[in-house]
Structures are given as structure tokens and as C-alpha cells.
Write an enzyme that holds these catalytic residues in place. Structure first.
Site, PDB file in Angstrom:
ATOM      1  N   GLU A 147    -168.729 -42.193  27.394  1.00 44.63           N
ATOM      2  CA  GLU A 147    -167.985 -43.209  27.977  1.00 44.63           C
ATOM      3  C   GLU A 147    -168.757 -44.259  28.547  1.00 44.63           C
ATOM      4  OE1 GLU A 147    -167.070 -45.167  30.612  1.00 44.63           O
ATOM      5  OE2 GLU A 147    -166.451 -43.582  32.012  1.00 44.63           O
ATOM      6  N   GLU A 156    -171.651 -52.935  28.453  1.00 36.42           N
ATOM      7  CA  GLU A 156    -172.664 -51.775  28.499  1.00 36.42           C
ATOM      8  C   GLU A 156    -173.156 -51.619  27.217  1.00 36.42           C
ATOM      9  OE1 GLU A 156    -171.545 -48.305  30.616  1.00 36.42           O
ATOM     10  OE2 GLU A 156    -170.484 -49.444  32.176  1.00 36.42           O
TER      11      GLU A 156
END
Length: 688
Positions: A147, A156
């Protein structure tokens, strides 16, 4: 002898200096400090309180991992997904949990121990790109659970992480949770969002004589061309939707992704209007069959695949992409061509229109040789009529007999304003902007009727400044907005760096030196903040795994006995989901900038004005810009361009200004103490 060591930068907001904190794997002093909210400013707590997300991952992991195998969890955090995978396999199978951030590794070990999972999950304190099969992992993994998604999806490092995993860490035809993500967008008109980026056209409506983007230098000041994460739901009443939602990109987690992609879409207008932004969001398909979904869509979007409502959360927001300039005018039924591209970490959009009669504005970014880049809220403040008028009045109030003005912060507006309105010599420190600020002021000075030499930028820190730097003249006007580059994500009182700077410079100030702002007032009000409180409340069991051990470290609310209340954190209150003001605004304490920085204390009784559930108090600073207390710039919750400090209660309280039961109406006292050493504000809340 420790096997791991990490370094973390910690900023002292009052000096602007950063210091390195050493975190060691066996550091006992760190372990003893775990009752302090060391990770309170991260999004971990908010994410772990997202019950919809947690349930979706549990269901998908149970469905995907049906037999013992090797599972790799990248970006493992507290180990929640690793424990879900281990539980799904029973006593067999193995899980490798990869987490690069040492403080989270420490926390994960505590969680695994608490849940009897120490022997079931192997923790590797590395970036996934550093993992080696045969050394860190016994073999390639059959399943990847991860995640590592931000509001934009890719920010990210999702793409390079997946590329490396497929090349080096996963077996052929590996399974993944999540399975797929789809990016959607919608064309929107919004005056508020337009003001956050089109500085040049907004400034043109201001009546003062200063031009931060003079004609011919339209793009010398602007915002970064990128998507910005933002809660758009609170803007729903002032947004005009100009299209239906449209699919932009699809990312399949079950295969190696490409680093670059582009797509061209024809979008039909559903209303007349001006396209100011593209609002985008993503929908996550967690299982292969397409039965488990999670969405970051704004609340006006309905979807047959999302059966349960997604609550407010702060770790994932929508994204806005600003159309350059004042937007593109479009009529209902017309089509507009949208070219969308993605890199490894971001998205961008460009427009072209298909209808010849449609007004096409020059919306391409004029880069030139130099551009001063500001946060969107700062660009909006600089073009705000009310704010600029206050600054104008403040400078006019000082009179014309000042000889030497020193601008101590990163304001590029004040040096021009003072130089334009007074005879004073103007010097500026620009501690965060430095060379960029100097280049900018040189670029726009002439266009504002000023000579290049009328503003001198001193390339020194406040601590190094002496009489030689200011040509042996005493400073008789010290001024700031205050605004410091990089402080937009901080608490309001951390801008009291201005007061520390004024104190440091005391020896070069004249006896009758004037300080603007003259004082700051810490103000507050009680609020109902159910969504924010729920996202920050203490954790117990998450999908069957005890997480109570993380509460103190993550700064959770209501975690007795160590932490009854959460730490004070910066938020745009208007973006905090549902909220309601329950009391009058009250003053807590004052900071007198004519004196040297000192410890300050204040106490105030809260007068509740509305019945409701009080979740905490919102605090901010009003800057008093003149000695007569007539010019005040507020940064309170009714102002959307500033963050406030939010102090949540350990336990929400029902308040009622007029008790109908004959019992005394609820009352509370807010007490605060400001420390000039670290710039910390201690807040004590006491319900009577």
C-alpha cells in the site's frame, strides 16, 4: 553494538536551523521515549483508522492467498498487511515485510510481538530496491501485498517499486493485492481554485501600485506545475461541473508497469463555463475478480462498484490540476481535447479544443529564464485585495521619517511596497529564498518604477548580521508579513521565528525602532470536528489485530494514562470534513514584538454558544500590524489560505450554553504557555 542506525532531521522553527537526531535499533533512550508522539505528524494513524481501507485489504488478501506461499509486503508500516497474509496462510507459508523507516520498524516489532506474530513475519529494514533474493529473502515471492499509494497514486514511487519487484523479487505470474488502479477526472469551474494559481490575472484587479508580475513578466512569479492533493468536497457548493467523469489511465499491479504513458481524450462539456481545473481521483480494485473496491472520488460521484460509503480521511485526498491562466471557456455540447501524460511519479495535462469558435486562451506556461515558485495559498494571499490593503495601510501608518528598513522574512511584497511608499533604504534577508529572491526583486524592481539598487539583499543569516552589513546605520523599521519559505505545513506560532529574529537583531535596532507586526494574538475557539477526531482516535483492534501499542507514538487521542489529549497539529480546518463552531472566539495570550522574545502565558474562559459535541480547540495567530491595533491580519479558520493548529480532546465533551436540566452550563478553560527556546506551545484544556 547496534545493527541499524538512522538519522532524522528535526527543524527548530524559531531559528530555521535543522539538527540531526540519531535513531539506533537498540537505543534504550528512544524506547523510553516511545510514550511521546514521535510520529504524530505522519499519516500512519489516519491510515490505520480508515476502517473501509482496512476491511477491503483484509477481504482481498483472504481471497487472493488461499494456500501457503511466500508473500512480500513492501512498505509494511505497522505490519498490518503482513499479519493479514500470515493469518490467511495458517501456520505454514512465510511473509517478508520490507520497511525502510527505522522508527516504523521499531513499532512494527512491538505490534508483531503483541499479536504473537514475531516468528511468522520476517522484517527487513531496507528499501525494496535494496532487497536481495538469497540474502534478505530466501526466494522470490509468489504474492505481493503493498500500500504505497498517495493521493496522486504514483507519488510514493509505485512504478519504480513495482518494476524492481517484477525484475528481481517476484516469481513469474505473481499475484498482487491490490490488483488494479484506475485514474478518473472531471473538468471543473471554481473561482476559489482559480485564485490559487492564476496570480497574474488576479493581481490585475488590485488597486495598489505594486505589481509582482508586471506586464511582460507575467510568469515571473507562479506556482509549481503539478497536481495538488486537496479535499474538494467542501467546495462542492461553489464548484460548477463542466463534464461527466472520464477514465484517464489504468495501472495493472499484476504486471510490470511502464515508466511513461500518454493518452488523448475528447471530453464533451455538460455546461457552459470556464475550465479552471481538472479534478482527479483513483479507484482501487483490490481483487482479481473485481468485487472489492476502494475509491478516493469526491462525494458527488456515485459508483455501482463502491457499495459502502467511504468516510473522510486525510491520508488520501482528491487531486487538482490547475489549467494555466484564467482557464478555457467552453459551451455545453462542445468537445475539448485533453492530452494526459504520466511519468514514474506524476501526472500532467494539456488541452486543445476541437471547436473553432471556442475561445482559446494562451494557457501554455511562459517559463522565461527565471520564475519564483510559491505555494498556491501564498500566491492567492499575494493577490488578495484585503490582505494587500492591510499591508499598504500598515506601511503608511509608520510615517515617512524612517531611514533604514530591514525585511527579515521571505516576503517579496514588502521590500517593493516599502521602497515604493517611503524614502527609507530597504534591505532584505530572504532567509529561505536567498538567490532566487534576489533575482526576482531585480527582475521586477524597474517595472515598479524602482532602481535595481534601491533594495539590497543581505546574503547572511540573522545571527551573523552586524553594523558593517548595514553601513553603520541603525535599523529604525523592522518588518515582516511574517512568511518563511517551507513553513506552510507548520503550526501558526512557528512563524514567531520573526520574534526570535527581532530579538537577535536587537543591537542593530535604533532606540525608536518600529516593529511591524507590532504584536501577535493567539486566538482560539471550540469546535465540533467528528471526522478529524475519528481519524486521530486511539486504535484497539484492527481487523482482529491489536494495535494499542502504537497509540502513544502516533499521537492518538484518548490513550490513557500517558496521553489523554492528542498533540497540536496543523490543518486547514475547512478541509477537515464536518465541523461546527461551538464557542465565541477568545484571546489566549499576546506576544509583544516591541520587546525581546520571552516565555509567555495566558488563560481564558471559553464561552460556548451552541449545543454540540466538542472534539477540540482550533488555535491561530492574528497579526496586529500597527501600534493603534486597527490593522489586523487574521489567520483563523474562516480564512482558507492559512493552516490552524488543532488540539483534539482525549474524550469528546457534550457542551450546552443553556442547560435545560438545571445543572450549571458546561464551561472550560484554555491555558497556554509559549517556550522561546524551542518555539513550542503547551496547551492545557480543562473542562469545569
Amino acid at each position: 553494538m547496534s545493527s541499524h542506525r538512522a538519522f532524522q532531521l528535526k527543524l527548530n522553527p524559531l531559528t530555521g536551523n535543522s539538527e540531526w537526531i540519531v535513531i539506533e535499533d537498540n537505543d534504550e533512550s528512544f524506547a523510553q521515549n516511545f510514550h511521546k508522539p514521535f510520529l504524530a505528524t505522519t499519516s500512519y494513524l489516519d491510515m490505520l483508522n480508515d476502517s473501509t481501507r482496512n476491511a477491503a485489504f483484509r477481504q482481498a488478501i483472504q481471497k487472493t492467498i488461499s494456500k501457503p506461499c511466500h508473500v512480500l509486503d513492501i512498505g509494511a508500516g505497522t505490519g498490518l498487511l503482513s499479519m493479514m497474509a500470515a493469518r490467511a496462510m495458517g501456520d505454514e507459508g512465510k511473509v517478508t515485510a520490507c520497511e525502510s523507516y527505522l522508527p516504523m520498524v521499531k513499532l512494527m516489532k512491538k505490534v508483531l510481538r503483541l499479536n504473537g506474530m514475531e516468528g511468522r513475519v520476517k522484517i527487513i529494514n531496507k528499501r525494496s530496491e535494496e532487497l536481495q533474493v538469497g540474502f534478505d529473502m530466501p526466494s522470490r515471492a509468489h504474492v505481493l501485498v503493498s500500500e504505497i499509494l498517495d493521493s496522486e497514486l504514483l507519488g510514493e514511487g509505485l512504478i519504480p517499486t513495482l518494476q524492481h519487484a517484477y525484475d528481481n523479487l517476484l516469481v513469474e505470474n505473481a499475484m498482487t493485492v491490490p490488483y488494479r488502479a484506475t485514474i478518473y477526472g472531471q473538468l471543473v469551474e471554481s473561482t476559489f481554485l482559480w485564485k490559487l494559481h492564476d496570480f497574474h490575472n488576479n493581481e490585475a484587479t488590485v488597486s495598489d501600485s505594486i505589481r509582482l508580475t508586471p506586464p511582460g513578466l507575467d510568469s515571473v512569479l507562479g506556482i509549481k506545475r503539478q497536481q495538488y492533493a486537496m479535499h474538494v468536497n467542501p467546495l462542492q457548493e461553489e464548484i460548477t461541473l463542466l463534464s461527466e467523469p472520464f477514465k484517464i489511465f489504468e495501472f495493472d499491479f499484476w504486471k510490470r508497469p511502464e515508466s511513461y504513458g500518454e493518452t488523448e481524450l475528447c471530453v464533451k462539456a455538460t455546461n457552459d463555463g470556464r475550465v479552471h481545473v481538472v479534478v482527479s481521483w483513483w479507484v482501487l480494485q483490490l481483487d482479481q475478480e473485481g468485487t472489492i473496491y476502494y475509491s478516493t472520488a469526491p462525494r458527488w460521484i456515485s459508483s455501482p462498484t463502491i457499495t459502502s460509503p467511504i468516510g473522510w480521511c486525510d491520508h488520501w485526498k482528491q487531486c487538482v490540476w490547475f489549467v494555466p491562466g484564467s482557464g478555457i471557456s467552453i459551451l455545453q455540447g462542445e468537445e475539448i481535447r485533453l492530452l494526459a501524460t504520466h511519468t514514474e511519479t506524476s501526472f500532467s495535462y494539456n488541452f486543445d479544443t476541437l471547436v473553432p469558435t471556442t475561445e482559446i486562451l494562451n494557457h501554455r506556461c511562459m517559463t522565461g529564464d527565471f520564475q519564483l515558485v510559491l505555494p498556491p495559498e501564498r500566491a492567492a494571499i499575494y493577490a488578495d485585495k484585503e490582505w494587500r490593503l492591510s499591508m499598504l495601510k500598515a506601511v503608511q501608518s509608520m510615517g515617512k521619517d524612517r531611514l533604514l528598513c530591514l525585511v527579515v522574512d521571505d516576503s517579496v511584497f514588502l521590500p517593493l511596497l516599502v521602497a515604493k511608499l517611503s524614502e527609507a533604504s530597504v534591505m532584505s534577508l530572504l532567509p529561505g529564498l536567498r538567490e532566487r529572491g534576489l533575482q526576482y526583486l531585480q527582475a521586477v524592481a524597474h517595472a515598479n518604477g524602482l532602481s535595481h539598487s534601491c533594495i539590497e539583499v543581505l546574503e547572511k543569516n540573522v545571527q551573523q548580521l552586524n553594523m558593517d552589513d548595514i553601513h553603520q546605520k541603525k535599523v529604525d523599521l523592522l518588518i515582516a508579513e511574517p512568511f518563511y519559505v517551507g513553513y506552510d505545513g507548520m503550526l501558526p506560532w512557528q512563524n514567531l521565528r520573526f520574534w526570535r529574529d527581532r530579538t537577535t537583531l536587537n543591537d542593530i535596532l535604533s532606540e525608536d525602532a518600529l516593529t511591524i507586526p507590532s504584536k501577535g494574538i493567539l486566538r482560539a475557539c471550540a469546535m465540533s470536528l467528528p471526522d478529524l477526531w475519528k481519524s486521530r482516535c486511539c486504535l484497539s483492534s484492527i481487523e482482529g489485530f491489536d494495535h494499542s501499542v502504537v497509540n502513544a507514538t502516533l499521537g492518538a487521542c484518548g490513550h490513557p494514562p500517558e496521553l489523554e489529549e492528542g498533540p497540536c497539529l496543523p490543518f486547514f480546518v475547512w478541509q477537515c470534513g464536518e465541523f461546527d463552531v461551538l464557542s465565541e472566539t477568545f484571546d489566549v495570550m499576546e506576544f509583544d514584538f516591541s520587546k525581546q522574545i520571552c516565555e509567555c502565558q495566558g488563560k481564558s474562559q471559553v464561552k460556548f454558544t451552541k449545543r454540540g459535541v466538542c472534539h477540540g480547540f482550533v488555535l491561530w495567530i492574528d497579526w496586529v500590524m500597527d501600534l493603534q491595533n486597527s490593522i489586523v491580519i487574521s489567520t483563523g479558520p474562516d480564512k482558507k489560505y492559512w493552516k490552524q493548529g488543532v488540539k483534539l480532546l482525549g474524550t469528546p465533551r457534550t457542551v450546552d450554553p443553556q442547560s435545560l436540566t438545571g445543572v450549571q452550563p458546561c464551561s472550560a478553560v484554555v491555558e497556554a504557555c509559549f517556550s522561546p527556546l524551542k518555539g513550542e506551545l503547551k496547551i492545557i484544556l480543562d473542562f469545569l
